[in-house]
Write a protein that holds these residues in place. Structure first.
Motif, PDB file in Angstrom:
ATOM      1  N   MET A   1     -29.768 -11.062  40.874  1.00 41.93           N
ATOM      2  CA  MET A   1     -30.401 -12.346  41.091  1.00 41.93           C
ATOM      3  C   MET A   1     -29.350 -13.442  41.013  1.00 41.93           C
ATOM      4  SD  MET A   1     -33.586 -14.533  40.398  1.00 41.93           S
ATOM      5  CE  MET A   1     -34.821 -13.651  39.721  1.00 41.93           C
ATOM      6  N   ASN A   2     -29.387 -14.335  41.984  1.00 42.96           N
ATOM      7  CA  ASN A   2     -28.434 -15.441  42.028  1.00 42.96           C
ATOM      8  C   ASN A   2     -28.802 -16.544  41.034  1.00 42.96           C
ATOM      9  OD1 ASN A   2     -27.206 -14.075  44.089  1.00 42.96           O
ATOM     10  ND2 ASN A   2     -27.208 -15.773  45.509  1.00 42.96           N
ATOM     11  N   THR A   3     -27.825 -17.371  40.742  1.00 40.20           N
ATOM     12  CA  THR A   3     -28.020 -18.554  39.916  1.00 40.20           C
ATOM     13  C   THR A   3     -28.121 -19.759  40.837  1.00 40.20           C
ATOM     14  OG1 THR A   3     -26.724 -17.576  38.123  1.00 40.20           O
ATOM     15  CG2 THR A   3     -26.987 -19.976  38.104  1.00 40.20           C
ATOM     16  N   ILE A   4     -29.035 -20.663  40.528  1.00 40.51           N
ATOM     17  CA  ILE A   4     -29.155 -21.894  41.304  1.00 40.51           C
ATOM     18  C   ILE A   4     -28.729 -23.047  40.414  1.00 40.51           C
ATOM     19  CG2 ILE A   4     -30.714 -23.412  42.574  1.00 40.51           C
ATOM     20  CD1 ILE A   4     -32.332 -20.834  43.196  1.00 40.51           C
ATOM     21  N   ARG A   5     -27.867 -23.891  40.969  1.00 42.26           N
ATOM     22  CA  ARG A   5     -27.320 -25.022  40.218  1.00 42.26           C
ATOM     23  C   ARG A   5     -27.031 -26.158  41.179  1.00 42.26           C
ATOM     24  NH1 ARG A   5     -22.137 -25.082  41.806  1.00 42.26           N
ATOM     25  NH2 ARG A   5     -20.954 -23.162  42.052  1.00 42.26           N
ATOM     26  N   ARG A   6     -26.688 -27.324  40.615  1.00 44.86           N
ATOM     27  CA  ARG A   6     -26.272 -28.452  41.443  1.00 44.86           C
ATOM     28  C   ARG A   6     -24.944 -28.116  42.112  1.00 44.86           C
ATOM     29  NH1 ARG A   6     -28.891 -33.645  40.477  1.00 44.86           N
ATOM     30  NH2 ARG A   6     -27.435 -34.471  41.996  1.00 44.86           N
ATOM     31  N   ALA A   7     -24.801 -28.576  43.336  1.00 41.12           N
ATOM     32  CA  ALA A   7     -23.554 -28.360  44.072  1.00 41.12           C
ATOM     33  C   ALA A   7     -22.430 -29.158  43.420  1.00 41.12           C
ATOM     34  CB  ALA A   7     -23.724 -28.788  45.523  1.00 41.12           C
ATOM     35  N   GLU A   8     -21.236 -28.578  43.455  1.00 38.75           N
ATOM     36  CA  GLU A   8     -20.038 -29.194  42.883  1.00 38.75           C
ATOM     37  C   GLU A   8     -18.973 -29.300  43.970  1.00 38.75           C
ATOM     38  OE1 GLU A   8     -18.902 -26.744  39.570  1.00 38.75           O
ATOM     39  OE2 GLU A   8     -20.923 -26.765  38.730  1.00 38.75           O
ATOM     40  N   LYS A   9     -17.963 -30.103  43.690  1.00 32.65           N
ATOM     41  CA  LYS A   9     -16.880 -30.320  44.660  1.00 32.65           C
ATOM     42  C   LYS A   9     -16.257 -28.987  45.107  1.00 32.65           C
ATOM     43  CE  LYS A   9     -12.904 -33.316  45.380  1.00 32.65           C
ATOM     44  NZ  LYS A   9     -12.066 -34.385  44.824  1.00 32.65           N
ATOM     45  N   LYS A  10     -16.156 -28.025  44.195  1.00 30.14           N
ATOM     46  CA  LYS A  10     -15.544 -26.733  44.537  1.00 30.14           C
ATOM     47  C   LYS A  10     -16.358 -25.949  45.563  1.00 30.14           C
ATOM     48  CE  LYS A  10     -17.711 -24.137  40.774  1.00 30.14           C
ATOM     49  NZ  LYS A  10     -17.518 -23.288  39.625  1.00 30.14           N
ATOM     50  N   ASP A  11     -17.608 -26.337  45.798  1.00 32.38           N
ATOM     51  CA  ASP A  11     -18.486 -25.635  46.733  1.00 32.38           C
ATOM     52  C   ASP A  11     -18.373 -26.152  48.164  1.00 32.38           C
ATOM     53  OD1 ASP A  11     -19.634 -24.213  44.524  1.00 32.38           O
ATOM     54  OD2 ASP A  11     -20.966 -25.924  44.144  1.00 32.38           O
ATOM     55  N   HIS A 105     -34.049 -12.650  49.337  1.00 30.53           N
ATOM     56  CA  HIS A 105     -34.999 -13.616  48.754  1.00 30.53           C
ATOM     57  C   HIS A 105     -34.323 -14.849  48.171  1.00 30.53           C
ATOM     58  CE1 HIS A 105     -38.022 -10.598  49.482  1.00 30.53           C
ATOM     59  NE2 HIS A 105     -37.286  -9.726  48.820  1.00 30.53           N
ATOM     60  N   ILE A 106     -33.115 -15.138  48.624  1.00 30.51           N
ATOM     61  CA  ILE A 106     -32.400 -16.326  48.147  1.00 30.51           C
ATOM     62  C   ILE A 106     -33.132 -17.595  48.583  1.00 30.51           C
ATOM     63  CG2 ILE A 106     -30.242 -17.644  48.330  1.00 30.51           C
ATOM     64  CD1 ILE A 106     -28.812 -14.887  48.631  1.00 30.51           C
ATOM     65  N   GLY A 107     -33.647 -17.617  49.801  1.00 26.71           N
ATOM     66  CA  GLY A 107     -34.366 -18.785  50.290  1.00 26.71           C
ATOM     67  C   GLY A 107     -35.592 -19.089  49.445  1.00 26.71           C
ATOM     68  N   SER A 108     -36.345 -18.049  49.093  1.00 29.97           N
ATOM     69  CA  SER A 108     -37.526 -18.237  48.247  1.00 29.97           C
ATOM     70  C   SER A 108     -37.140 -18.750  46.873  1.00 29.97           C
ATOM     71  CB  SER A 108     -38.288 -16.916  48.102  1.00 29.97           C
ATOM     72  OG  SER A 108     -38.709 -16.457  49.354  1.00 29.97           O
ATOM     73  N   GLN A 109     -36.033 -18.239  46.323  1.00 26.73           N
ATOM     74  CA  GLN A 109     -35.576 -18.686  45.011  1.00 26.73           C
ATOM     75  C   GLN A 109     -35.173 -20.167  45.058  1.00 26.73           C
ATOM     76  OE1 GLN A 109     -32.353 -16.003  44.126  1.00 26.73           O
ATOM     77  NE2 GLN A 109     -33.709 -14.316  43.563  1.00 26.73           N
ATOM     78  N   ILE A 110     -34.446 -20.540  46.100  1.00 25.75           N
ATOM     79  CA  ILE A 110     -34.032 -21.938  46.234  1.00 25.75           C
ATOM     80  C   ILE A 110     -35.259 -22.829  46.385  1.00 25.75           C
ATOM     81  CG2 ILE A 110     -32.901 -23.622  47.752  1.00 25.75           C
ATOM     82  CD1 ILE A 110     -30.705 -21.579  48.229  1.00 25.75           C
ATOM     83  N   PHE A 111     -36.203 -22.424  47.242  1.00 25.15           N
ATOM     84  CA  PHE A 111     -37.383 -23.257  47.439  1.00 25.15           C
ATOM     85  C   PHE A 111     -38.160 -23.417  46.135  1.00 25.15           C
ATOM     86  CE2 PHE A 111     -41.772 -24.180  48.317  1.00 25.15           C
ATOM     87  CZ  PHE A 111     -41.636 -25.333  49.065  1.00 25.15           C
ATOM     88  N   GLU A 112     -38.355 -22.356  45.392  1.00 26.44           N
ATOM     89  CA  GLU A 112     -39.066 -22.442  44.106  1.00 26.44           C
ATOM     90  C   GLU A 112     -38.332 -23.362  43.140  1.00 26.44           C
ATOM     91  OE1 GLU A 112     -42.107 -21.368  42.890  1.00 26.44           O
ATOM     92  OE2 GLU A 112     -42.404 -21.063  45.032  1.00 26.44           O
ATOM     93  N   TYR A 113     -37.010 -23.281  43.117  1.00 24.35           N
ATOM     94  CA  TYR A 113     -36.211 -24.145  42.251  1.00 24.35           C
ATOM     95  C   TYR A 113     -36.414 -25.614  42.636  1.00 24.35           C
ATOM     96  CZ  TYR A 113     -32.250 -25.830  39.517  1.00 24.35           C
ATOM     97  OH  TYR A 113     -31.467 -26.491  38.602  1.00 24.35           O
ATOM     98  N   VAL A 114     -36.339 -25.888  43.926  1.00 21.96           N
ATOM     99  CA  VAL A 114     -36.504 -27.260  44.416  1.00 21.96           C
ATOM    100  C   VAL A 114     -37.914 -27.761  44.106  1.00 21.96           C
ATOM    101  CG1 VAL A 114     -36.646 -28.664  46.525  1.00 21.96           C
ATOM    102  CG2 VAL A 114     -34.717 -27.115  46.175  1.00 21.96           C
ATOM    103  N   LYS A 115     -38.911 -26.919  44.319  1.00 22.29           N
ATOM    104  CA  LYS A 115     -40.294 -27.303  44.034  1.00 22.29           C
ATOM    105  C   LYS A 115     -40.466 -27.640  42.548  1.00 22.29           C
ATOM    106  CE  LYS A 115     -43.622 -24.232  43.838  1.00 22.29           C
ATOM    107  NZ  LYS A 115     -44.591 -23.193  44.195  1.00 22.29           N
TER     108      LYS A 115
END
Length: 157
Positions: A1-11, A105-115
């Motif tokens: 499972m991936n980690t979702i976080r705020r984007a940083e300059k290194k990204d 399922h990365i898209g679903s994880q991101i959407f749930e995080y954003v929601k």
């Protein structure tokens, strides 16, 4: 499972690669409207966007902290309008999952995080636009529970 976080300059370099992937989906669907290959933002613009609390960008990273997807968001609130209420909205400007990482399922994880993020900061709703030439995205958003709010139409002359 991936980690979702705020984007940083290194990204930024990986996000730029993904922006090209999104652009090419749109270019292939509507070459009359979208140049390709191109990116929506420059490196400098991304630095500004990443630093702004009103334009949060979330990334999904793997165990090696490599970006595999993102969501660009914009906080919107129209106050004291003559006809519209003062709802606070989190607009999803863009979601992209690396074409080499789809089906995890990365898209679903991101959407749930954003929601959940939107709920936690007091938003009334989450909105987005999707191009009708991108049927895969339409199906994905419907599966996430989104329903049409309005429809943009055109007539090519």
């Amino acid at each position: 499972m991936n980690t979702i976080r705020r984007a940083e300059k290194k990204d930024i370099s990986k996000v730029l690669e993904l922006l090209v992937q999104v652009n090419m989906v749109h270019h292939n669907g509507r070459p009359d409207l979208f140049k390709g290959p191109a990116t929506k933002y420059t490196q400098q613009e991304l630095e500004t966007i990443f630093a702004d609390e009103n334009t949060p960008v979330f990334v999904s990273v793997n165990e090696e902290d490599v970006v595999e997807g993102y969501s660009f968001c914009i906080l919107k609130q129209l106050l004291n309008d003559h006809i519209l209420t003062d709802v606070k909205t989190l607009y999803i400007d863009d979601i992209c999952i690396d074409e080499n990482c789809r089906g995890k399922h990365i898209g679903s994880q991101i959407f749930e995080y954003v929601k959940n993020y939107a709920k936690n900061i007091g938003c009334y709703n989450v909105t987005l636009n999707v191009w009708s030439c991108n049927s895969g995205a339409m199906k994905f958003y419907e599966k996430c529970g989104l329903v049409p709010q309005k429809t943009g139409m055109e007539m090519i002359l």
